[in-house]
Design a protein around this motif. Sequence first.
Motif, PDB file in Angstrom:
ATOM      1  N   VAL A 131       0.864  -1.193   0.000  1.00  0.00           N
ATOM      2  CA  VAL A 131       0.000   0.000   0.000  1.00  0.00           C
ATOM      3  C   VAL A 131       0.892   1.232   0.000  1.00  0.00           C
ATOM      4  O   VAL A 131       1.845   1.314   0.772  1.00  0.00           O
ATOM      5  CB  VAL A 131      -0.929   0.022   1.234  1.00  0.00           C
ATOM      6  CG1 VAL A 131      -1.768   1.284   1.247  1.00  0.00           C
ATOM      7  CG2 VAL A 131      -1.817  -1.215   1.264  1.00  0.00           C
ATOM      8  N   THR A 132       0.586   2.192  -0.858  1.00  0.00           N
ATOM      9  CA  THR A 132       1.327   3.456  -0.871  1.00  0.00           C
ATOM     10  C   THR A 132       0.811   4.356   0.250  1.00  0.00           C
ATOM     11  O   THR A 132      -0.365   4.705   0.273  1.00  0.00           O
ATOM     12  CB  THR A 132       1.151   4.181  -2.211  1.00  0.00           C
ATOM     13  OG1 THR A 132       1.588   3.320  -3.271  1.00  0.00           O
ATOM     14  CG2 THR A 132       1.965   5.465  -2.245  1.00  0.00           C
ATOM     15  N   PRO A 133       1.680   4.716   1.204  1.00  0.00           N
ATOM     16  CA  PRO A 133       1.207   5.535   2.325  1.00  0.00           C
ATOM     17  C   PRO A 133       0.889   6.953   1.883  1.00  0.00           C
ATOM     18  O   PRO A 133       1.498   7.491   0.949  1.00  0.00           O
ATOM     19  CB  PRO A 133       2.385   5.514   3.304  1.00  0.00           C
ATOM     20  CG  PRO A 133       3.582   5.231   2.455  1.00  0.00           C
ATOM     21  CD  PRO A 133       3.106   4.366   1.326  1.00  0.00           C
ATOM     22  N   THR A 134      -0.070   7.541   2.570  1.00  0.00           N
ATOM     23  CA  THR A 134      -0.362   8.960   2.358  1.00  0.00           C
ATOM     24  C   THR A 134       0.738   9.795   2.991  1.00  0.00           C
ATOM     25  O   THR A 134       1.631   9.281   3.670  1.00  0.00           O
ATOM     26  CB  THR A 134      -1.714   9.323   2.978  1.00  0.00           C
ATOM     27  OG1 THR A 134      -1.634   9.130   4.410  1.00  0.00           O
ATOM     28  CG2 THR A 134      -2.831   8.442   2.417  1.00  0.00           C
ATOM     29  N   LYS A 135       0.669  11.116   2.774  1.00  0.00           N
ATOM     30  CA  LYS A 135       1.691  11.996   3.321  1.00  0.00           C
ATOM     31  C   LYS A 135       1.723  11.928   4.846  1.00  0.00           C
ATOM     32  O   LYS A 135       2.798  11.837   5.460  1.00  0.00           O
ATOM     33  CB  LYS A 135       1.441  13.434   2.869  1.00  0.00           C
ATOM     34  CG  LYS A 135       2.515  14.413   3.327  1.00  0.00           C
ATOM     35  CD  LYS A 135       2.238  15.815   2.810  1.00  0.00           C
ATOM     36  CE  LYS A 135       3.317  16.792   3.303  1.00  0.00           C
ATOM     37  NZ  LYS A 135       3.077  18.175   2.800  1.00  0.00           N
ATOM     38  N   SER A 136       0.557  11.962   5.479  1.00  0.00           N
ATOM     39  CA  SER A 136       0.512  11.905   6.944  1.00  0.00           C
ATOM     40  C   SER A 136       0.994  10.547   7.452  1.00  0.00           C
ATOM     41  O   SER A 136       1.696  10.473   8.468  1.00  0.00           O
ATOM     42  CB  SER A 136      -0.907  12.184   7.439  1.00  0.00           C
ATOM     43  OG  SER A 136      -1.821  11.231   6.921  1.00  0.00           O
ATOM     44  N   GLU A 137       0.635   9.458   6.757  1.00  0.00           N
ATOM     45  CA  GLU A 137       1.101   8.128   7.154  1.00  0.00           C
ATOM     46  C   GLU A 137       2.611   8.008   6.993  1.00  0.00           C
ATOM     47  O   GLU A 137       3.281   7.380   7.826  1.00  0.00           O
ATOM     48  CB  GLU A 137       0.383   7.061   6.325  1.00  0.00           C
ATOM     49  CG  GLU A 137      -1.097   6.911   6.663  1.00  0.00           C
ATOM     50  CD  GLU A 137      -1.816   6.017   5.675  1.00  0.00           C
ATOM     51  OE1 GLU A 137      -2.934   5.578   6.001  1.00  0.00           O
ATOM     52  OE2 GLU A 137      -1.279   5.755   4.575  1.00  0.00           O
ATOM     53  N   PHE A 138       3.139   8.598   5.933  1.00  0.00           N
ATOM     54  CA  PHE A 138       4.588   8.556   5.736  1.00  0.00           C
ATOM     55  C   PHE A 138       5.312   9.277   6.867  1.00  0.00           C
ATOM     56  O   PHE A 138       6.346   8.812   7.357  1.00  0.00           O
ATOM     57  CB  PHE A 138       4.953   9.179   4.390  1.00  0.00           C
ATOM     58  CG  PHE A 138       6.429   9.125   4.086  1.00  0.00           C
ATOM     59  CD1 PHE A 138       7.017   7.974   3.582  1.00  0.00           C
ATOM     60  CD2 PHE A 138       7.240  10.234   4.333  1.00  0.00           C
ATOM     61  CE1 PHE A 138       8.375   7.928   3.317  1.00  0.00           C
ATOM     62  CE2 PHE A 138       8.602  10.187   4.073  1.00  0.00           C
ATOM     63  CZ  PHE A 138       9.171   9.028   3.556  1.00  0.00           C
TER      64      PHE A 138
END
Length: 223
Positions: A131-138
Amino acid sequence: MFGIAAMFSALRYLPLADAVAIAFVMPFIMLLLGRYVLGETVGPRRLAACTIGFIGTLLVVQPSFANVGWPALLPMVVAVIFALYMLISRQTAKEADPLALQAMSGMLATPVLLLVLMAGNLADWPGMTLVTPTKSEFLLLASIGVLGTFAHLLMTWSLRFAPSTTLAPMQYLEIPFATAIGWLIFRDLPNGLAAVGIAITMAAGLYVVYREGKSLEPVPAEA
């Protein structure tokens, strides 16, 4: 790798304070490993404290097990794995540079985890889908990496410069901190039985630390 994976999995099901408190059966496991694996001398008082501390841990496990089932036992797996990890760290931290030790651990873990992830993704194992993380998840993932690395370095440095009997009481600050953070962020608090178990586990663990300190005190020379 297995220990951290088990802890992350436990946090999906358990309140932060409960997961940390159950994992704190680790000092008792270390004491038993020291006696039966390394041949260290452990008196009956410390063995009794181990038994009482384990009972306290079971008081924390019981309501969690009733609510979520077998995932409540995952912190126990964490405790066993990290007890072995700490025993190894005690030996290597005296001779190896902490930065080199941490870097080598990461260099070994990264390719192994990539292979596991690739195999899990190809086999369509649950939870292994890329899954490609979102900016906040990254940003959260980066924070985990920085905080985790810094925490491990501090632990390795402390084992190098201070005796374990001095450091062990400070580890128990993790339980009240975890309780406070769990309440502030997730609004989770241990129930009555779990709170009693946490108190018993902390008291037994601190007693074990006290007895270890007493056993390491030098014997006064005769006049």
